[in-house]
Design a protein around this motif. Structure first.
Motif, PDB file in Angstrom:
ATOM      1  N   ARG A 289      85.155 105.676  12.414  1.00 25.74           N
ATOM      2  CA  ARG A 289      86.506 105.395  11.936  1.00 25.74           C
ATOM      3  C   ARG A 289      87.504 105.447  13.084  1.00 25.74           C
ATOM      4  O   ARG A 289      87.480 106.363  13.905  1.00 25.74           O
ATOM      5  CB  ARG A 289      86.850 106.458  10.885  1.00 25.74           C
ATOM      6  CG  ARG A 289      88.017 106.220  10.046  1.00 25.74           C
ATOM      7  CD  ARG A 289      88.118 107.234   8.914  1.00 25.74           C
ATOM      8  NE  ARG A 289      87.999 108.602   9.380  1.00 25.74           N
ATOM      9  CZ  ARG A 289      87.292 109.545   8.778  1.00 25.74           C
ATOM     10  NH1 ARG A 289      86.609 109.290   7.701  1.00 25.74           N
ATOM     11  NH2 ARG A 289      87.267 110.762   9.263  1.00 25.74           N
TER      12      ARG A 289
ATOM     13  N   ARG B 257      80.490  98.252  16.735  1.00 25.70           N
ATOM     14  CA  ARG B 257      79.570  97.560  15.829  1.00 25.70           C
ATOM     15  C   ARG B 257      78.416  96.950  16.621  1.00 25.70           C
ATOM     16  O   ARG B 257      77.244  97.139  16.289  1.00 25.70           O
ATOM     17  CB  ARG B 257      80.300  96.469  15.054  1.00 25.70           C
ATOM     18  CG  ARG B 257      79.364  95.683  14.115  1.00 25.70           C
ATOM     19  CD  ARG B 257      79.985  94.403  13.613  1.00 25.70           C
ATOM     20  NE  ARG B 257      80.164  93.498  14.744  1.00 25.70           N
ATOM     21  CZ  ARG B 257      81.232  92.725  14.932  1.00 25.70           C
ATOM     22  NH1 ARG B 257      82.231  92.734  14.078  1.00 25.70           N
ATOM     23  NH2 ARG B 257      81.310  91.945  15.994  1.00 25.70           N
TER      24      ARG B 257
ATOM     25  N   GLU C  13      81.220  96.739   7.329  1.00 27.67           N
ATOM     26  CA  GLU C  13      82.559  96.960   7.890  1.00 27.67           C
ATOM     27  C   GLU C  13      83.625  96.909   6.817  1.00 27.67           C
ATOM     28  O   GLU C  13      83.556  96.116   5.901  1.00 27.67           O
ATOM     29  CB  GLU C  13      82.890  95.884   8.921  1.00 27.67           C
ATOM     30  CG  GLU C  13      82.207  96.077  10.236  1.00 27.67           C
ATOM     31  CD  GLU C  13      82.722  95.119  11.272  1.00 27.67           C
ATOM     32  OE1 GLU C  13      83.889  95.255  11.675  1.00 27.67           O
ATOM     33  OE2 GLU C  13      81.951  94.226  11.649  1.00 27.67           O
ATOM     34  N   GLU C  14      84.591  97.776   6.977  1.00 23.22           N
ATOM     35  CA  GLU C  14      85.805  97.769   6.179  1.00 23.22           C
ATOM     36  C   GLU C  14      86.966  97.857   7.157  1.00 23.22           C
ATOM     37  O   GLU C  14      86.762  98.057   8.359  1.00 23.22           O
ATOM     38  CB  GLU C  14      85.830  98.959   5.213  1.00 23.22           C
ATOM     39  CG  GLU C  14      84.718  98.944   4.175  1.00 23.22           C
ATOM     40  CD  GLU C  14      84.852  97.828   3.169  1.00 23.22           C
ATOM     41  OE1 GLU C  14      85.983  97.380   2.902  1.00 23.22           O
ATOM     42  OE2 GLU C  14      83.808  97.384   2.652  1.00 23.22           O
ATOM     43  N   GLU C  15      88.171  97.718   6.667  1.00 17.96           N
ATOM     44  CA  GLU C  15      89.341  97.819   7.541  1.00 17.96           C
ATOM     45  C   GLU C  15      89.437  99.227   8.124  1.00 17.96           C
ATOM     46  O   GLU C  15      89.600 100.193   7.392  1.00 17.96           O
ATOM     47  CB  GLU C  15      90.617  97.489   6.759  1.00 17.96           C
ATOM     48  CG  GLU C  15      91.868  97.476   7.620  1.00 17.96           C
ATOM     49  CD  GLU C  15      91.837  96.380   8.686  1.00 17.96           C
ATOM     50  OE1 GLU C  15      92.379  96.620   9.771  1.00 17.96           O
ATOM     51  OE2 GLU C  15      91.266  95.300   8.423  1.00 17.96           O
ATOM     52  N   GLY C  16      89.273  99.344   9.428  1.00 17.83           N
ATOM     53  CA  GLY C  16      89.432 100.624  10.104  1.00 17.83           C
ATOM     54  C   GLY C  16      88.192 101.486  10.204  1.00 17.83           C
ATOM     55  O   GLY C  16      88.240 102.552  10.803  1.00 17.83           O
ATOM     56  N   TYR C  17      87.063 101.066   9.623  1.00 19.52           N
ATOM     57  CA  TYR C  17      85.853 101.872   9.780  1.00 19.52           C
ATOM     58  C   TYR C  17      84.595 101.026   9.611  1.00 19.52           C
ATOM     59  O   TYR C  17      84.618  99.921   9.101  1.00 19.52           O
ATOM     60  CB  TYR C  17      85.846 103.065   8.825  1.00 19.52           C
ATOM     61  CG  TYR C  17      85.723 102.739   7.356  1.00 19.52           C
ATOM     62  CD1 TYR C  17      84.481 102.672   6.751  1.00 19.52           C
ATOM     63  CD2 TYR C  17      86.854 102.529   6.573  1.00 19.52           C
ATOM     64  CE1 TYR C  17      84.353 102.390   5.405  1.00 19.52           C
ATOM     65  CE2 TYR C  17      86.741 102.253   5.219  1.00 19.52           C
ATOM     66  CZ  TYR C  17      85.487 102.187   4.641  1.00 19.52           C
ATOM     67  OH  TYR C  17      85.375 101.914   3.309  1.00 19.52           O
TER      68      TYR C  17
ATOM     69  N   SER D  47      87.625  89.951  16.925  1.00 17.54           N
ATOM     70  CA  SER D  47      88.395  89.898  15.689  1.00 17.54           C
ATOM     71  C   SER D  47      88.621  91.263  15.068  1.00 17.54           C
ATOM     72  O   SER D  47      89.537  91.437  14.286  1.00 17.54           O
ATOM     73  CB  SER D  47      87.694  88.988  14.682  1.00 17.54           C
ATOM     74  OG  SER D  47      86.413  89.496  14.388  1.00 17.54           O
ATOM     75  N   HIS D  48      87.829  92.218  15.368  1.00 20.91           N
ATOM     76  CA  HIS D  48      87.922  93.530  14.736  1.00 20.91           C
ATOM     77  C   HIS D  48      88.005  94.592  15.827  1.00 20.91           C
ATOM     78  O   HIS D  48      87.227  94.548  16.784  1.00 20.91           O
ATOM     79  CB  HIS D  48      86.691  93.744  13.851  1.00 20.91           C
ATOM     80  CG  HIS D  48      86.789  94.907  12.942  1.00 20.91           C
ATOM     81  ND1 HIS D  48      86.722  96.196  13.371  1.00 20.91           N
ATOM     82  CD2 HIS D  48      86.956  94.966  11.607  1.00 20.91           C
ATOM     83  CE1 HIS D  48      86.828  97.014  12.349  1.00 20.91           C
ATOM     84  NE2 HIS D  48      86.973  96.282  11.257  1.00 20.91           N
TER      85      HIS D  48
END
Length: 135
Positions: free
Chosen positions: A47, A17, A29-33, A10-11
């Motif tokens: 990132r 990770r 986790e955040e979007e893109g990093y 999914s990511h």
């Protein structure tokens, strides 16, 4: 070289990770990093960089009373000894140490990168001024 099929993940950073979790990191986790925290290893920011790979960063704050000339001299000494990381001062007056992992995720190559980062981090921690200069 075998490239894992990540189409069902999914990511886009899922393999990184999972690898960091295997090393014992706690992940945010955040979007893109990814922010990765560990009790005995340096904290990492991983990132994505434009489908080219990932940038792995370690960020530390400088002591508030440290003057700019001392900071830059310390940085120069660090960069002379570092092999795999580059070190610089960012706009927030933090020490940033970075390395780039090019291409798609590969377990063996990423493990080597992590070992190399740890080696340079150990050099940072053994520098006689690190304890006084970094927060």
């Amino acid at each position: 070289m075998h490239t894992p099929d990540i189409s069902n993940l999914s990511h886009p950073l899922a393999l990184y990770r999972n690898h960091l979790e295997f090393y014992g990191y706690r992940i945010e986790e955040e979007e893109g990093y990814i922010l990765a925290y560990h009790t005995r290893r340096p904290g990492l920011l991983v990132r994505l960089v434009d489908d080219r790979g990932v940038l792995v960063s370690i960020v530390s704050g400088f002591a508030e009373d440290l003057g700019r000339p001392e900071m830059l001299e310390y940085l120069n000494e660090l960069n002379r000894g570092l092999v795999f990381l580059k070190a610089y001062v960012d706009e927030d007056n933090s020490l940033v140490m970075e390395s780039f992992f090019e291409g798609e995720y590969d377990r063996t190559r990423f493990s080597i990168l992590m070992d190399n980062i740890q080696g340079d981090f150990d050099l940072l921690m053994s520098h006689p001024q690190t304890e006084d200069y970094l927060e």
